[in-house]
Design a protein around this motif. Structure first.
Motif, PDB file in Angstrom:
ATOM      1  N   GLU A   8       0.849  -1.192   0.000  1.00 32.48           N
ATOM      2  CA  GLU A   8       0.000   0.000   0.000  1.00 32.48           C
ATOM      3  C   GLU A   8       0.883   1.240   0.000  1.00 32.48           C
ATOM      4  O   GLU A   8       1.660   1.458   0.931  1.00 32.48           O
ATOM      5  N   ARG A   9       0.761   2.045  -1.046  1.00 33.04           N
ATOM      6  CA  ARG A   9       1.656   3.184  -1.210  1.00 33.04           C
ATOM      7  C   ARG A   9       1.520   4.200  -0.079  1.00 33.04           C
ATOM      8  O   ARG A   9       2.519   4.752   0.380  1.00 33.04           O
ATOM      9  N   GLU A  10       0.294   4.436   0.379  1.00 33.61           N
ATOM     10  CA  GLU A  10       0.101   5.416   1.448  1.00 33.61           C
ATOM     11  C   GLU A  10       0.863   4.998   2.707  1.00 33.61           C
ATOM     12  O   GLU A  10       1.446   5.829   3.404  1.00 33.61           O
ATOM     13  N   LEU A  11       0.866   3.683   2.985  1.00 32.91           N
ATOM     14  CA  LEU A  11       1.565   3.192   4.178  1.00 32.91           C
ATOM     15  C   LEU A  11       3.078   3.256   3.980  1.00 32.91           C
ATOM     16  O   LEU A  11       3.807   3.668   4.886  1.00 32.91           O
ATOM     17  N   THR A  12       3.576   2.888   2.803  1.00 33.06           N
ATOM     18  CA  THR A  12       5.028   2.965   2.589  1.00 33.06           C
ATOM     19  C   THR A  12       5.497   4.421   2.595  1.00 33.06           C
ATOM     20  O   THR A  12       6.588   4.720   3.076  1.00 33.06           O
ATOM     21  N   GLN A  13       4.666   5.325   2.110  1.00 33.62           N
ATOM     22  CA  GLN A  13       5.013   6.758   2.171  1.00 33.62           C
ATOM     23  C   GLN A  13       5.109   7.219   3.625  1.00 33.62           C
ATOM     24  O   GLN A  13       6.044   7.933   4.001  1.00 33.62           O
ATOM     25  N   ASP A  14       4.151   6.789   4.445  1.00 32.78           N
ATOM     26  CA  ASP A  14       4.154   7.153   5.858  1.00 32.78           C
ATOM     27  C   ASP A  14       5.385   6.584   6.567  1.00 32.78           C
ATOM     28  O   ASP A  14       6.046   7.273   7.349  1.00 32.78           O
ATOM     29  N   ILE A  15       5.714   5.330   6.259  1.00 32.59           N
ATOM     30  CA  ILE A  15       6.879   4.693   6.879  1.00 32.59           C
ATOM     31  C   ILE A  15       8.150   5.437   6.470  1.00 32.59           C
ATOM     32  O   ILE A  15       9.020   5.709   7.308  1.00 32.59           O
ATOM     33  N   CYS A  16       8.266   5.778   5.196  1.00 35.05           N
ATOM     34  CA  CYS A  16       9.440   6.524   4.723  1.00 35.05           C
ATOM     35  C   CYS A  16       9.576   7.853   5.456  1.00 35.05           C
ATOM     36  O   CYS A  16      10.674   8.235   5.876  1.00 35.05           O
ATOM     37  N   ASN A  17       8.451   8.541   5.636  1.00 35.69           N
ATOM     38  CA  ASN A  17       8.474   9.816   6.367  1.00 35.69           C
ATOM     39  C   ASN A  17       8.973   9.620   7.789  1.00 35.69           C
ATOM     40  O   ASN A  17       9.797  10.383   8.280  1.00 35.69           O
ATOM     41  N   ARG A  18       8.472   8.580   8.461  1.00 36.84           N
ATOM     42  CA  ARG A  18       8.859   8.332   9.847  1.00 36.84           C
ATOM     43  C   ARG A  18      10.323   7.928   9.981  1.00 36.84           C
ATOM     44  O   ARG A  18      10.982   8.269  10.940  1.00 36.84           O
ATOM     45  N   LEU A  19      10.819   7.167   8.963  1.00 36.63           N
ATOM     46  CA  LEU A  19      12.200   6.685   9.028  1.00 36.63           C
ATOM     47  C   LEU A  19      13.199   7.670   8.409  1.00 36.63           C
ATOM     48  O   LEU A  19      14.408   7.447   8.487  1.00 36.63           O
ATOM     49  N   GLY A  20      12.676   8.711   7.779  1.00 36.59           N
ATOM     50  CA  GLY A  20      13.564   9.672   7.127  1.00 36.59           C
ATOM     51  C   GLY A  20      14.229   9.108   5.887  1.00 36.59           C
ATOM     52  O   GLY A  20      15.378   9.424   5.574  1.00 36.59           O
ATOM     53  N   ILE A  21      13.500   8.264   5.166  1.00 37.87           N
ATOM     54  CA  ILE A  21      14.011   7.614   3.955  1.00 37.87           C
ATOM     55  C   ILE A  21      13.231   8.142   2.752  1.00 37.87           C
ATOM     56  O   ILE A  21      12.001   8.270   2.810  1.00 37.87           O
TER      57      ILE A  21
END
Length: 199
Positions: A8-21
């Motif tokens: 799910e792109r919305e979730l991977t985008q959120d994870i990237c934001n949280r991890l700074g990736i």
């Protein structure tokens, strides 16, 4: 088992934001990430798990490691086990065969590509039983000559058909050593129906 399972792109985008990736993107457009395989199992306590196959060499890339971190976090948040497999954990022959198939798996096919694939499927279904003891690669050379294909065309097409699971073989046997009798075909009617649904 599903291959190239989209996350799910919305979730991977959120994870990237949280991890700074930085999220994988193409010209500024965030792309969907995927796991190589998602397996539904009858194993008690692990009915579903995600699997990513990488070469040990791939871990030298910091970007690859970042993306794997995003993928691992994605599955952790879904409470689904995530397994990372390298060539060190599976037999070399199996790993090589997976690479061959993976490199010939294609995305969604248009109608012309489906028609071309069907022609090759029918050709191999006719020819394989006639040459049971012949090595598969030698049959492909023969077909290229008889049908005036470019050298390597038949080998390319049978790899595509195998990658798309229209034929099956024992993945523990080296691909280069396969004989025509080692391949079994899927039911053509079922495949054609599946192709009609997908197009």
């Amino acid at each position: 088992m599903r291959e190239q399972f989209p996350l799910e792109r919305e979730l991977t985008q959120d994870i990237c934001n949280r991890l700074g990736i930085e999220h994988p993107n193409n010209q500024g457009v965030d792309q969907y990430m995927s796991s190589d395989f998602v397996v539904d199992s009858k194993e008690k306590g692990r009915t579903r798990f995600a699997l990513q196959v990488k070469s040990v060499e791939a871990f030298k890339s910091a970007r690859t490691v970042e993306k794997l971190q995003v993928e691992r976090t994605y599955w952790q948040e879904k409470h689904i086990p995530f397994l990372l497999v390298t060539e060190n954990q599976i037999p070399a022959t199996v790993f090589e065969n997976i690479n061959i198939l993976y490199n010939h798996a294609c995305g969604r096919l248009d109608q012309n590509e489906l028609n071309e694939l069907l022609i090759h499927l029918q050709l191999f279904q006719q020819q394989l039983p006639q040459y049971e003891t012949l090595r598969l690669k030698d049959l492909c050379i023969h077909l290229d000559t008889v049908y005036t294909h470019e050298p390597g065309e038949s080998l390319y097409q049978i790899k595509r058909l195998l990658a798309l699971r229209h034929f099956h073989f024992d993945i523990t046997k080296p691909f280069i050593e396969l004989r025509c009798s080692d391949l079994t075909a899927e039911n053509t009617d079922a495949l054609q129906e599946g192709w009609r649904v997908s197009s």
